[in-house]
Design an enzyme around this catalytic site. Structure first.
Site, PDB file in Angstrom:
ATOM      1  CE1 TYR A 164      56.312  63.908  85.736  1.00  0.00           C
ATOM      2  CE2 TYR A 164      54.649  65.043  84.453  1.00  0.00           C
ATOM      3  CZ  TYR A 164      55.238  63.869  84.867  1.00  0.00           C
ATOM      4  OH  TYR A 164      54.763  62.682  84.398  1.00  0.00           O
ATOM      5  CD  GLU A 165      60.799  68.527  83.832  1.00  0.00           C
ATOM      6  OE1 GLU A 165      61.972  68.843  84.017  1.00  0.00           O
ATOM      7  OE2 GLU A 165      60.461  67.408  83.405  1.00  0.00           O
ATOM      8  N   GLY A 166      60.988  70.264  88.874  1.00  0.00           N
ATOM      9  CA  GLY A 166      61.157  71.164  90.008  1.00  0.00           C
ATOM     10  C   GLY A 166      59.791  71.480  90.573  1.00  0.00           C
TER      11      GLY A 166
END
Length: 563
Positions: A421-423
């Site tokens: 997630y999120e990078g």
């Protein structure tokens, strides 16, 4: 025993380890008094333990499903979300002028930690709304704020973010979704997005999609991306949901875990959208939401680790094999490691949140740069801790951990995606050694100086532990100086082990603080000894790997790697 929110840990960390007091001393957060903090933690714990935790297993066994184009959520999730919304938990750190409480992010992250441990699949929904609230607060027009923020903050509406496309994962600049001006200030949005968490549900009356798309003749890459608000139902003049927008769910992803959280393939078929911020500045606006989410996802990992550790400890006390298995050395090693890792990761995450709060309240550059430095560490180490602890939780259960009915494996399946997630955590590490070192390491060196100074002071209380922490910080300082002399590719090749080493040293720093607070005698001192003597030495091996650079990796041919 069921999940129990670790309120005492948050009290201790926010009082003694990364004090909230300087935040409360600012004008912006003066309302976060000790009484308020205690009430928030206590009430959040009640919600998590009594309302959300009972939904955890059912969400896994009875996943969200797509019926006639509408997502139906797991049994009990709607009532659980209503309890979150009605209790004001979405609003905790939101701006007061739109109905939020305006409390510190540090307190919000403590609540998110508890909610994640109770039921991560459901907690994802309000988390996404909180990120969208922050993005709109900083980048939306006054009219858009007035329309959307009160609804998002109250929990009447929920928010999502739509970045990823099948051909554009981490390379967001490769996205193809189009935005065509309609001549009335709105845009026609056309494209498909994948991996959209809570892209649809029956929990709220409207769903607000923040969508990255390209305007006609936009520049290639990320510079040509703009951000748009695309609601499921177009609001009427009075703000109530009106006609259905051309937004639909194509399918739900079949996932390893988080079955209660619908992950959607979304189709935008000429949907009406409104520009958020300036044209071509979509990534800057979306990064506001993503940076909020990066810390929050790290906290999700910690919350799941807490729940997994509790379950494993309860099992170890009750399971008898030549006596309770908690008496076996290897089981004790695992439980001690789990607990020590959780304290370290939680302290780092809350230190990041406190720095964020101080930066917002004071505008001080040092606080802002510290928050930026700690964000990738908090995200990567928090989620790595979630995975490692959940895996050990299965191991403590032995064969029963592999049996789904015990629920131990669910924690691992659910938490695994947080490292993506999120990078991904690799991207977090590259951010740390790249963008976060553009100040020539100034923020890192300031933090390491604090670690060394604290270790020197701790020699009077716990001399050997203090010496070990000081030596590790000094070695990390030297390694950081060496890192700054490397070229980009060498830095990136060693980024993950470098971040791991940094996290190890910071974790030891916070454990050392706990031991000093306790006077060197007691359970926190004994746990600090476990971390500093058994886990901290791993920093040296990580730095040895980081120093190797890229040459050895690229000496391998594609054929050598099996490609």
């Amino acid at each position: 025993m069921p999940y129990r929110s670790p309120v005492g840990e948050f009290r201790f960390i926010l009082d003694q380890i990364v004090p909230l007091a300087p935040v409360v001393a600012t004008e912006r957060f003066a309302e976060a008094t000790g009484e308020t903090v205690e009430a928030i933690l206590t009430e959040a714990a009640r919600l998590c333990d009594e309302v959300l935790a009972p939904l955890q297993r059912g969400g896994d066994l009875h996943p969200a499903r797509l019926e006639n184009g509408v997502v139906r959520t797991s049994p009990g999730f709607r009532a659980g979300f209503e309890a979150i919304a009605e209790g004001g938990w979405v609003a905790l750190a939101a701006p007061q002028e739109f109905g939020g409480m305006g409390l510190p992010q540090a307190l919000n992250m403590a609540v998110n930690d508890m909610m994640s441990g109770a039921c991560l699949a459901l907690q994802l929904n309000p988390l996404l709304s909180q990120g969208q609230i922050e993005a709109l607060e900083h980048h939306a027009s006054d009219e858009m704020k007035a329309l959307y923020l009160p609804k998002l903050i109250s929990g009447e509406w929920s928010g999502t973010m739509n970045l990823t496309e099948s051909q554009a994962g981490s390379d967001v600049g490769a996205l193809r979704t189009k935005a065509e001006p309609l001549g009335d200030g709105t845009y026609k949005i056309t494209g498909q997005k994948i991996f959209i968490s809570w892209g649809d549900s029956d929990l709220t009356e409207n769903i607000c999609h923040l969508v990255l798309a390209r305007l006609p003749d936009a520049a290639p890459g990320t510079k040509g991306i703009s951000l748009f608000m695309v609601p499921k139902f177009i609001p009427n003049a009075d703000g109530a949901p009106g006609k259905r927008n051309a937004v639909s769910v194509v399918s739900l992803e079949h996932k390893m875990g988080l079955h209660g959280s619908p992950t959607c393939v979304m189709a935008f078929e000429g949907a009406q959208g409104w520009l958020v911020g300036a044209p071509g500045k979509g990534m800057a606006a979306m990064f506001t939401m993503m940076n909020n989410a990066r810390l929050a996802v790290g906290v999700q990992g910690i919350g799941v680790a807490e729940a997994s550790w509790q379950k494993a400890a309860d099992y170890a006390r009750d399971r008898a094999q030549m006596g309770p298995i908690i008496n076996h050395a290897d089981v004790r090693r695992m439980l001690a490691t789990m607990k020590a890792e959780i304290f370290a990761a939680r302290s780092i995450a809350l230190a990041c949140a406190v720095a964020l709060d101080m930066g917002r309240a004071t505008g001080e550059a040092d606080a802002t740069s510290r928050a930026a430095l700690l964000t990738p560490i908090a995200k990567a180490y928090g989620t790595d801790t979630g995975m490692a602890v959940a895996e050990m939780g299965v191991q403590v259960h032995g064969g029963m951990g592999f049996i789904e009915e015990t629920g131990a494996a669910q924690y691992y399946r659910d938490v695994r995606v947080t490292a993506i997630y999120e990078g991904t955590n690799g991207i977090q590490a590259m951010d740390l050694v790249g963008r976060k070192m553009m100040d020539r390491g100034a923020a890192a060196f300031r933090l390491l100086q604090e670690v060394e100074d604290a270790a020197k002071a701790a020699r009077a209380v716990v001399p050997q532990l203090a010496e070990d922490v000081w030596a590790a910080a000094e070695t990390l300082r030297e390694a950081t100086e060496g890192l700054l002399a490397q070229d980009t590719q060498d830095r990136f090749a060693g980024a993950v082990p470098y971040l791991r080493a940094f996290a190890r040293v910071l974790g030891a720093h916070y454990h050392l603080r706990a031991a000093v607070v306790e006077g060197g005698q007691g359970p926190r001192s004994r746990l600090a000894a476990v971390y500093i003597r058994r886990l901290l030495p791993q920093y040296a091996a990580a730095l040895a790997e980081a120093r190797e650079g890229a040459e050895g990796l690229y000496a391998l041919t594609d054929e050598d790697l099996g490609a």
